[in-house]
Design a protein around this motif. Structure first.
Motif, short mmCIF file in Angstrom:
data_model
loop_
_atom_site.label_atom_id
_atom_site.label_comp_id
_atom_site.label_asym_id
_atom_site.label_seq_id
_atom_site.Cartn_x
_atom_site.Cartn_y
_atom_site.Cartn_z
N ALA A 161 2.22 18.86 10.78
CA ALA A 161 0.98 18.46 11.46
C ALA A 161 0.62 19.47 12.54
CB ALA A 161 1.15 17.07 12.06
N ALA A 162 1.63 19.96 13.25
CA ALA A 162 1.38 20.94 14.31
C ALA A 162 0.84 22.24 13.73
CB ALA A 162 2.66 21.20 15.10
N ILE A 163 1.40 22.66 12.61
CA ILE A 163 0.94 23.89 11.96
C ILE A 163 -0.52 23.73 11.51
CG2 ILE A 163 1.21 25.30 9.88
CD1 ILE A 163 4.27 24.79 10.21
N ALA A 164 -0.82 22.57 10.91
CA ALA A 164 -2.19 22.31 10.45
C ALA A 164 -3.16 22.29 11.63
CB ALA A 164 -2.24 20.99 9.69
N GLN A 165 -2.74 21.65 12.71
CA GLN A 165 -3.59 21.58 13.91
C GLN A 165 -3.85 22.98 14.47
OE1 GLN A 165 -1.72 20.05 17.37
NE2 GLN A 165 -3.62 19.74 18.51
N ALA A 166 -2.78 23.77 14.57
CA ALA A 166 -2.93 25.12 15.10
C ALA A 166 -3.84 25.96 14.22
CB ALA A 166 -1.56 25.78 15.24
N ARG A 167 -3.65 25.86 12.91
CA ARG A 167 -4.47 26.65 11.98
C ARG A 167 -5.95 26.29 12.13
NH1 ARG A 167 -1.73 25.88 7.60
NH2 ARG A 167 -0.72 27.93 7.45
N GLU A 168 -6.23 25.00 12.24
CA GLU A 168 -7.62 24.54 12.37
C GLU A 168 -8.24 24.99 13.69
OE1 GLU A 168 -10.19 20.36 12.40
OE2 GLU A 168 -8.04 20.33 12.00
N ARG A 169 -7.52 24.80 14.77
CA ARG A 169 -8.07 25.14 16.08
C ARG A 169 -8.26 26.65 16.24
NH1 ARG A 169 -5.45 22.03 21.07
NH2 ARG A 169 -7.17 23.19 22.06
N LEU A 170 -7.31 27.40 15.74
CA LEU A 170 -7.43 28.86 15.84
C LEU A 170 -8.55 29.40 14.95
CD1 LEU A 170 -3.67 29.85 16.00
CD2 LEU A 170 -5.37 30.14 17.82
N ALA A 171 -8.69 28.81 13.77
CA ALA A 171 -9.77 29.24 12.87
C ALA A 171 -11.12 29.03 13.53
CB ALA A 171 -9.69 28.48 11.55
N ALA A 172 -11.25 27.96 14.32
CA ALA A 172 -12.50 27.70 15.03
C ALA A 172 -12.80 28.78 16.06
CB ALA A 172 -12.44 26.32 15.71
N LEU A 173 -11.74 29.45 16.53
CA LEU A 173 -11.90 30.55 17.48
C LEU A 173 -12.02 31.90 16.77
CD1 LEU A 173 -9.18 29.52 20.10
CD2 LEU A 173 -11.66 29.22 20.31
N GLY A 174 -11.94 31.86 15.45
CA GLY A 174 -12.01 33.10 14.68
C GLY A 174 -10.68 33.80 14.54
N ALA A 176 1.41 35.71 20.78
CA ALA A 176 1.95 36.37 21.97
C ALA A 176 1.46 35.68 23.23
CB ALA A 176 1.55 37.84 21.99
N VAL A 177 0.21 35.22 23.23
CA VAL A 177 -0.31 34.44 24.36
C VAL A 177 0.49 33.15 24.51
CG1 VAL A 177 -2.29 33.15 25.25
CG2 VAL A 177 -2.64 35.40 24.21
N GLY A 178 0.73 32.47 23.39
CA GLY A 178 1.50 31.23 23.44
C GLY A 178 2.92 31.46 23.95
N ILE A 179 3.55 32.52 23.51
CA ILE A 179 4.92 32.83 23.95
C ILE A 179 4.93 33.17 25.44
CG2 ILE A 179 6.78 34.53 23.75
CD1 ILE A 179 6.24 34.53 20.73
N THR A 180 3.93 33.91 25.89
CA THR A 180 3.84 34.22 27.32
C THR A 180 3.74 32.94 28.15
OG1 THR A 180 2.73 36.32 26.85
CG2 THR A 180 2.48 35.43 29.08
N GLU A 181 2.93 32.01 27.68
CA GLU A 181 2.78 30.73 28.39
C GLU A 181 4.09 29.93 28.35
OE1 GLU A 181 -0.29 29.46 29.85
OE2 GLU A 181 -0.75 31.58 29.67
N LEU A 182 4.70 29.87 27.17
CA LEU A 182 5.89 29.04 26.98
C LEU A 182 7.10 29.58 27.71
CD1 LEU A 182 7.32 26.70 25.38
CD2 LEU A 182 7.81 28.42 23.62
N VAL A 183 7.36 30.86 27.54
CA VAL A 183 8.60 31.45 28.05
C VAL A 183 8.49 31.85 29.51
CG1 VAL A 183 10.24 33.36 27.76
CG2 VAL A 183 9.23 32.26 25.75
N HIS A 212 1.23 26.89 22.03
CA HIS A 212 1.55 26.82 23.45
C HIS A 212 0.55 27.58 24.32
CE1 HIS A 212 5.37 24.88 22.57
NE2 HIS A 212 5.49 25.73 21.57
N GLY A 213 -0.37 28.29 23.67
CA GLY A 213 -1.37 29.03 24.43
C GLY A 213 -2.76 28.44 24.35
N PHE A 214 -2.89 27.24 23.81
CA PHE A 214 -4.23 26.67 23.65
C PHE A 214 -4.91 26.41 24.99
CE2 PHE A 214 -3.69 24.92 19.08
CZ PHE A 214 -3.91 26.19 18.60
N GLY A 215 -4.13 26.20 26.04
CA GLY A 215 -4.72 26.03 27.35
C GLY A 215 -5.21 27.35 27.92
N ALA A 216 -4.87 28.44 27.25
CA ALA A 216 -5.25 29.78 27.70
C ALA A 216 -6.16 30.45 26.68
CB ALA A 216 -3.99 30.63 27.92
N TRP A 217 -7.03 29.68 26.07
CA TRP A 217 -7.84 30.17 24.94
C TRP A 217 -8.75 31.32 25.32
CZ3 TRP A 217 -13.16 30.04 25.20
CH2 TRP A 217 -13.70 29.24 26.22
N ASP A 218 -9.07 31.46 26.62
CA ASP A 218 -9.94 32.57 27.02
C ASP A 218 -9.21 33.55 27.94
OD1 ASP A 218 -9.70 30.95 29.21
OD2 ASP A 218 -11.82 30.99 29.77
#
Length: 241
Positions: A8-21, A34-41, A151-157
């Motif tokens: 479900a997480a993979i599907a959610q990520a794929r959909e949300r990222l596709a909306a951002l291109g 890499a953005v997600g890893i920067t946020e997470l780690v 993990h980087g969805f809060g940093a989408w911009d």
């Protein structure tokens, strides 16, 4: 998290990222990961707690230092993701936890900036690298990137995401005096005089705006922490001033 939750997480990520291109086909999925890893780690951990409190003030861990460091960490994460070395994430971990390495864009080290929280920072990073290495082993490369990007969805911009470039281009228009509406909104809605902000700008903003634009788009830490602190403390890079 069980297999169903991961799916479900993979599907959610794929959909949300596709909306951002952002997709594997467009070639920028690794950047989002890499953005997600920067946020997470790194970013969302003890270093942010230190930055936000009295310890950050004592250690001179201001917004410009964090801006420089976070964008540098992103580049290290991206290098690890693009590497064929199975131990690339461990090299990434070692690099960001190096206590004596001078942070690019600053004159300080992790020992200085993280003083008082060094053990917590190390524990946090190592735990999350272990988690990422588990994901890397269990899933395909695309699925791993998608899970990391979550993990980087809060940093989408933020730097590294597609929305960062339009933010920078808009900021350059404002600094070149090509966005009078922005200046008027600041004056009317927030009682801010943009000309006063500009007077306080670092020399490079006045003398070499093309270099500022290049660095913001590619490696913000090259501008130095003090210049980045100016950007962090005024609305020129804001989406909605």
């Amino acid at each position: 998290m069980g297999e169903i939750e991961y799916a479900a997480a993979i599907a959610q990520a794929r959909e949300r990222l596709a909306a951002l291109g952002v997709t594997a086909k467009t070639g920028d999925l690794a950047s989002a990961a890499a953005v997600g890893i920067t946020e997470l780690v790194w970013r969302n951990g003890p270093i942010e707690d230190a930055h936000a409190g009295a310890r950050g003030r004592r250690n001179k861990l201001h917004d410009g230092v964090m801006f420089a460091r976070n964008t540098w960490v992103y580049h290290q994460a991206l290098e690890a993701l693009n590497s064929t070395d199975q131990y690339a994430l461990l090299r990434f971990e070692k690099r960001i936890l190096d206590r004596e390495f001078v942070w690019p864009g600053t004159s300080g080290t992790l020992t200085q900036f993280g003083y008082g929280a060094l053990g917590e920072i190390k524990k946090h990073a190592k735990k999350r690298i272990d988690y990422l290495m588990y994901l890397q082993e269990e899933f395909s490369q695309e699925e791993f990137f998608l899970l990391a990007a979550l993990h980087g969805f809060g940093a989408w911009d933020h730097f590294g995401m597609p929305a960062w470039e339009p933010r920078v281009r808009a900021a350059m228009d404002r600094l070149r005096g090509q966005d009078p509406g922005f200046v008027e909104r600041l004056r009317i809605d927030y009682e801010i005089d943009f000309s006063v902000i500009l007077k306080r700008a670092p020399a490079v903003v006045h003398d070499n705006l093309p270099e500022v634009e290049r660095a913001l788009l590619n490696a913000p830490y090259e501008l130095g922490a003090e210049t980045l602190n100016w950007f962090a403390w005024n609305p020129v890079l804001d989406r909605h001033p």
